[in-house]
Design an enzyme around this catalytic site. Structure first.
Site, PDB file in Angstrom:
ATOM      1  N   LYS A  25       0.811  -1.220   0.000  1.00  0.00           N
ATOM      2  CA  LYS A  25       0.000   0.000   0.000  1.00  0.00           C
ATOM      3  C   LYS A  25       0.840   1.265   0.000  1.00  0.00           C
ATOM      4  CE  LYS A  25      -4.392  -1.776   1.613  1.00  0.00           C
ATOM      5  NZ  LYS A  25      -5.431  -1.817   2.628  1.00  0.00           N
ATOM      6  N   LYS A  75      -3.455 -10.491  -7.424  1.00  0.00           N
ATOM      7  CA  LYS A  75      -4.749 -10.933  -6.904  1.00  0.00           C
ATOM      8  C   LYS A  75      -5.881 -10.017  -7.368  1.00  0.00           C
ATOM      9  CE  LYS A  75      -5.647  -8.608  -2.571  1.00  0.00           C
ATOM     10  NZ  LYS A  75      -6.743  -8.573  -1.673  1.00  0.00           N
ATOM     11  N   LYS A 107     -10.638  -5.118  -5.366  1.00  0.00           N
ATOM     12  CA  LYS A 107     -11.620  -4.071  -5.685  1.00  0.00           C
ATOM     13  C   LYS A 107     -10.952  -2.722  -5.800  1.00  0.00           C
ATOM     14  CE  LYS A 107     -13.654  -4.998  -1.220  1.00  0.00           C
ATOM     15  NZ  LYS A 107     -13.030  -4.489  -0.005  1.00  0.00           N
TER      16      LYS A 107
END
Ligand code: ATP
Ligand code: LTN
Length: 357
Positions: free
Chosen positions: A137, A220, A223
């Site tokens: 992140k 992966k 969303k």
């Protein structure tokens, strides 16, 4: 996908299965959380939510919409509110039964953040810095403007789980490291202050724990991916599903089979198998000599059919806003009763003076 049939919520049924500490033989407890950061996708369902539903048969379950985790990445407030209720609805539509399981919003039970603070005093900077989700992140650059909340995210997750003395945590593969950290924190706290927490185990499905992106089968399904062609949202319309599967990348060659040389087909065959309840061999035999186009057309229909009951229930829940709010109100009451007991024990172990009556 089993949809939870609409029945009235009654608070007696819910209090009948209150905190299982009061029962002589308690079933093992499950806790899991999902961030309200957008529509859930097939990866979330196959990796985690499918297990949320199945585990209700054998465990006492608490399922949480982790809104305080979601705010570690900025989201417009109206969207966060909408996503929070919608994520709770997705649990219910997928088959989480609020008469058997507790469904909560994390910020409704203040003990989550209180315990996170106390666990902060036993967590190490070094171990948090090693979390791969944190590294992903922040793009690996822990600069001046990375928030403390993002860094501390796994400690709040540990608090979520330990607060309820959960035995097991159903998650996808990407959360395994966070559950391991939770185990380490539980053990460290227990060693320092005396046995307080249950050391939880992750429950990761043998298949479906890491569904890959349709546009890039090396990463992966997510969303928060840049393109909507990365994922199939559980709420996508039949036409969107058909379009996305048609556009999904494939591998070189024409054979429909999984394999190390075929990351895209490995992923698509796994999705087909899990949604249709079929073994990979059956699928390989069916498409022998047929090629990708036939396989993808059928995969689209398998997906549309699998999601139809879920989507019907989502529509019902959207028309009955009071139902979800009742579930969340009663869920928070039941959860808080368990949480308060844990916190009382934690305060005592640490040496915090009880508030005078
Ligand atoms: P995303 O990357 O899609 O934003 P997330 O992992 O950050 O999702 P959640 O939506 O809270 O956050 O995840 C809910 C559950 O779904 C977690 O248990 C997670 O491990 C699981 N999960 C997420 N993506 C996948 C995937 N691609 N395959 C399998 N399981 C997944
Ligand atoms: N970190 C998880 C969401 C999450 C969670 C939890 C999962 C927050 N608290 C407790 C299991 C148990 C994620 O990003 N998917």
């Amino acid at each position: 996908m089993a949809a939870y049939g609409g029945h009235e919520l009654d608070s007696c049924a819910m209090t009948a299965s209150r905190d299982n500490e009061e029962r002589p033989a308690r079933r093992p407890r499950v806790f899991s959380g999902t961030q309200p950061t957008g529509a859930l996708h097939l990866g979330n369902y196959l990796g985690a939510m499918r297990n949320y539903v199945a585990l209700q048969e054998t465990h006492d379950c608490i399922y949480c919409v982790v809104d305080l985790h979601a705010i570690t990445i900025r989201q417009p407030r109206a969207e966060l509110k909408r996503n929070t209720i919608e994520t709770a609805n997705m649990f219910l539509a997928a088959g989480v039964d609020p008469e058997r399981s507790i469904v909560i919003v994390q910020s409704h039970v203040p003990q989550h953040t209180e315990l996170a603070w106390i666990l902060n005093t036993v967590a190490y900077m070094g171990e948090l810095r090693r979390m791969t989700q944190f590294k992903d992140k922040t793009g690996g650059v822990e600069g001046e403007s990375v928030s403390v909340g993002l860094f501390d995210y796994p400690v709040l997750m540990a608090a979520d789980i330990l607060l309820y003395r959960a035995d097991a945590v159903p998650v996808g593969e990407d959360q395994k490291q966070h559950v391991e950290l939770t185990r380490d924190l539980a053990e460290r706290f227990n060693n320092a202050f005396g046995k307080t927490f249950v050391v939880p185990a992750p429950i990761i499905p043998p298949e479906g724990a890491r569904i890959m992106g349709l546009d890039d089968p090396t990463k992966k399904m997510s969303k928060s991916a840049g393109s909507a062609y990365n994922y199939i949202a559980l709420t996508d319309s039949p036409d969107e599903i058909r379009r996305k599967i048609k556009r999904a990348v494939t591998d070189s060659g024409t054979e429909v089979r999984p394999g190390d040389d075929k990351p895209a087909l490995t992923n698509l065959v796994a999705i087909y198998g899990l949604l249709a309840g079929e073994a990979a061999e059956t699928i390989i035999d069916r498409y022998a000599g047929k090629g990708y186009a036939d396989f993808k057309a059928d995969l689209a229909e398998v997906t549309v059919d699998a999601l139809a009951p879920f989507q019907a229930r989502m529509r019902e829940l959207a028309d009955d806003k009071g139902f979800t709010l009742d579930v969340l109100r009663l869920g928070a009451e039941r959860a808080e009763a368990i949480a308060a007991r844990t916190m009382q024990k934690v305060h005592e172990r640490v040496g915090l003076v009880p508030r005078p009556d």
